[in-house]
Design a protein around this motif. Structure first.
Motif, PDB file in Angstrom:
ATOM      1  N   HIS A  53       0.827  -1.214   0.000  1.00 33.80           N
ATOM      2  CA  HIS A  53       0.000   0.000   0.000  1.00 33.80           C
ATOM      3  C   HIS A  53       0.860   1.262   0.000  1.00 33.80           C
ATOM      4  O   HIS A  53       0.539   2.240  -0.675  1.00 33.80           O
ATOM      5  CB  HIS A  53      -0.912   0.006   1.224  1.00 33.80           C
ATOM      6  CG  HIS A  53      -1.743   1.241   1.348  1.00 33.80           C
ATOM      7  ND1 HIS A  53      -2.781   1.531   0.483  1.00 33.80           N
ATOM      8  CD2 HIS A  53      -1.678   2.270   2.225  1.00 33.80           C
ATOM      9  CE1 HIS A  53      -3.321   2.679   0.827  1.00 33.80           C
ATOM     10  NE2 HIS A  53      -2.687   3.147   1.878  1.00 33.80           N
ATOM     11  N   GLU A 239      -4.557  -2.878  -1.376  1.00 34.46           N
ATOM     12  CA  GLU A 239      -6.008  -3.054  -1.379  1.00 34.46           C
ATOM     13  C   GLU A 239      -6.463  -3.991  -2.495  1.00 34.46           C
ATOM     14  O   GLU A 239      -7.387  -4.800  -2.298  1.00 34.46           O
ATOM     15  CB  GLU A 239      -6.697  -1.697  -1.516  1.00 34.46           C
ATOM     16  CG  GLU A 239      -8.214  -1.765  -1.535  1.00 34.46           C
ATOM     17  CD  GLU A 239      -8.822  -2.371  -0.284  1.00 34.46           C
ATOM     18  OE1 GLU A 239      -9.909  -2.975  -0.404  1.00 34.46           O
ATOM     19  OE2 GLU A 239      -8.205  -2.248   0.808  1.00 34.46           O
ATOM     20  N   GLU A 240      -5.823  -3.928  -3.642  1.00 32.14           N
ATOM     21  CA  GLU A 240      -6.249  -4.798  -4.741  1.00 32.14           C
ATOM     22  C   GLU A 240      -5.986  -6.264  -4.427  1.00 32.14           C
ATOM     23  O   GLU A 240      -6.723  -7.147  -4.889  1.00 32.14           O
ATOM     24  CB  GLU A 240      -5.569  -4.400  -6.041  1.00 32.14           C
ATOM     25  CG  GLU A 240      -4.060  -4.475  -6.036  1.00 32.14           C
ATOM     26  CD  GLU A 240      -3.442  -3.739  -7.201  1.00 32.14           C
ATOM     27  OE1 GLU A 240      -2.781  -4.411  -8.017  1.00 32.14           O
ATOM     28  OE2 GLU A 240      -3.616  -2.513  -7.303  1.00 32.14           O
ATOM     29  N   ASP A 241      -4.962  -6.561  -3.637  1.00 32.02           N
ATOM     30  CA  ASP A 241      -4.735  -7.938  -3.182  1.00 32.02           C
ATOM     31  C   ASP A 241      -5.835  -8.362  -2.216  1.00 32.02           C
ATOM     32  O   ASP A 241      -6.355  -9.483  -2.299  1.00 32.02           O
ATOM     33  CB  ASP A 241      -3.375  -8.056  -2.487  1.00 32.02           C
ATOM     34  CG  ASP A 241      -2.210  -8.053  -3.456  1.00 32.02           C
ATOM     35  OD1 ASP A 241      -2.404  -8.466  -4.612  1.00 32.02           O
ATOM     36  OD2 ASP A 241      -1.102  -7.648  -3.052  1.00 32.02           O
ATOM     37  N   LEU A 242      -6.190  -7.483  -1.288  1.00 33.13           N
ATOM     38  CA  LEU A 242      -7.190  -7.815  -0.278  1.00 33.13           C
ATOM     39  C   LEU A 242      -8.568  -8.006  -0.898  1.00 33.13           C
ATOM     40  O   LEU A 242      -9.343  -8.858  -0.450  1.00 33.13           O
ATOM     41  CB  LEU A 242      -7.239  -6.723   0.799  1.00 33.13           C
ATOM     42  CG  LEU A 242      -5.921  -6.466   1.542  1.00 33.13           C
ATOM     43  CD1 LEU A 242      -6.131  -5.425   2.634  1.00 33.13           C
ATOM     44  CD2 LEU A 242      -5.354  -7.759   2.124  1.00 33.13           C
ATOM     45  N   GLU A 243      -8.878  -7.250  -1.936  1.00 34.86           N
ATOM     46  CA  GLU A 243     -10.173  -7.369  -2.587  1.00 34.86           C
ATOM     47  C   GLU A 243     -10.354  -8.756  -3.211  1.00 34.86           C
ATOM     48  O   GLU A 243     -11.469  -9.302  -3.241  1.00 34.86           O
ATOM     49  CB  GLU A 243     -10.332  -6.289  -3.653  1.00 34.86           C
ATOM     50  CG  GLU A 243     -11.718  -6.219  -4.266  1.00 34.86           C
ATOM     51  CD  GLU A 243     -12.805  -5.985  -3.243  1.00 34.86           C
ATOM     52  OE1 GLU A 243     -13.910  -6.528  -3.440  1.00 34.86           O
ATOM     53  OE2 GLU A 243     -12.570  -5.272  -2.238  1.00 34.86           O
ATOM     54  N   ARG A 246     -11.590 -10.934  -0.495  1.00 35.21           N
ATOM     55  CA  ARG A 246     -13.002 -10.643  -0.207  1.00 35.21           C
ATOM     56  C   ARG A 246     -13.914 -11.284  -1.245  1.00 35.21           C
ATOM     57  O   ARG A 246     -15.012 -11.748  -0.918  1.00 35.21           O
ATOM     58  CB  ARG A 246     -13.227  -9.136  -0.160  1.00 35.21           C
ATOM     59  CG  ARG A 246     -12.502  -8.425   0.980  1.00 35.21           C
ATOM     60  CD  ARG A 246     -12.938  -6.980   1.100  1.00 35.21           C
ATOM     61  NE  ARG A 246     -12.183  -6.275   2.123  1.00 35.21           N
ATOM     62  CZ  ARG A 246     -11.167  -5.449   1.878  1.00 35.21           C
ATOM     63  NH1 ARG A 246     -10.785  -5.232   0.609  1.00 35.21           N
ATOM     64  NH2 ARG A 246     -10.531  -4.844   2.862  1.00 35.21           N
ATOM     65  N   GLU A 247     -13.465 -11.302  -2.492  1.00 32.28           N
ATOM     66  CA  GLU A 247     -14.263 -11.929  -3.551  1.00 32.28           C
ATOM     67  C   GLU A 247     -14.448 -13.414  -3.307  1.00 32.28           C
ATOM     68  O   GLU A 247     -15.392 -14.026  -3.813  1.00 32.28           O
ATOM     69  CB  GLU A 247     -13.601 -11.693  -4.909  1.00 32.28           C
ATOM     70  CG  GLU A 247     -13.671 -10.242  -5.379  1.00 32.28           C
ATOM     71  CD  GLU A 247     -12.889  -9.998  -6.656  1.00 32.28           C
ATOM     72  OE1 GLU A 247     -12.304 -10.986  -7.188  1.00 32.28           O
ATOM     73  OE2 GLU A 247     -12.854  -8.853  -7.117  1.00 32.28           O
TER      74      GLU A 247
END
Length: 258
Positions: A53, A239-243, A246-247
């Motif tokens: 990040h 954040e794009e890794d964490l999303e 979540r998916e």
């Protein structure tokens, strides 16, 4: 300085210091914040680093992703994100819980900081974590024994057989690395069956992964990321890794910097 020279200098900084922030690039090379972010994005696309990040980590951590196993009790160089993740994990523990702690630094910090006002039964395959808990009056320990490796951990058939006979409320798991595509991964295959046995015996599996381990792949996949019910990480994870987690319907908790 040409952009190619700046990129080389960024990689040299990473090699020497182990991480670099966007502000480091701004101050060292006199570029804007957006230019610093673009430099890191270009280098990541070339496979030469891994963005976080607030900066980047060297790709060599795909193989290392340290600390993968707990070998000593004192890690003065560990950043505060490990401690804060451990403290967030402790908030998940309820009175009379049976929990599993994997043989990693972040789980050692859980053992160090377990509160005295809750009775907890701890299952672990690490003699170092067991020794840390031995004198805590409110904590009882089930040590998953067997043939011990040089780091004081047991992963063999004896440990697996015991894990299969237990019912664990919450397993706190940390491995060398984790990514949404490759799942939980490690450097050696010996522990694959052990980790799966623990997760099979657990009502809730909670992954504890600092930024240094998020979005990386080690050599051997243990299981898919979906085996986790929850993932706890820190503020510097991308954040794009964490999303992507979540998916996959994994609850993601991000601890904030103090």
């Amino acid at each position: 300085m040409y952009i190619e020279e700046r990129h080389q200098a960024i990689l040299e900084w990473l090699k020497e210091h182990g991480s670099i922030s966007n502000s480091d690039i701004q101050e060292r090379f006199g570029v804007s914040y957006e230019s610093a972010k673009r430099d890191l994005r270009i280098l990541e696309e070339k496979g030469m680093l891994k963005r976080t990040h607030g900066g980047a980590l060297p790709v060599r951590q795909v193989a290392m992703a340290r600390p993968a196993d707990l070998t000593i009790k004192d890690y003065p160089e560990i950043k505060k994100n490990y401690i804060l993740i451990a403290k967030k994990a402790i908030e998940m523990i309820e009175n009379n819980d049976v929990i599993f702690l994997s043989s990693t630094t972040v789980c050692f910090f859980i053992a160090q900081n377990l509160p005295c006002d809750k009775r907890v039964r701890v299952v672990t395959n690490s003699i170092i974590i067991a020794e840390e808990l031995r004198n805590k009056e409110n904590v009882s320990v089930i040590l998953l024994g067997g043939e011990m490796d040089k780091k004081g951990n047991c992963y063999d058939a004896f440990a697996i057989a015991t894990a299969n006979k237990l019912r664990i409320d919450k397993s706190f798991i940390c491995t060398a690395a984790i990514s949404a595509k490759f799942g939980l991964s490690i450097q050696k295959s010996e522990a694959i069956s052990f980790f799966n046995a623990v997760m099979d015996s657990s009502k809730k599996n909670i992954g504890l992964y600092p930024k240094e381990k998020i979005g990386f792949d080690s050599i051997v996949s243990i299981c898919s990321a979906e085996r986790l019910d929850m993932l706890i990480t820190d503020w510097d994870s991308l954040e794009e890794d964490l999303e992507l987690f979540r998916e996959k319907r994994i609850e993601v908790i991000v601890v904030e910097e103090e």
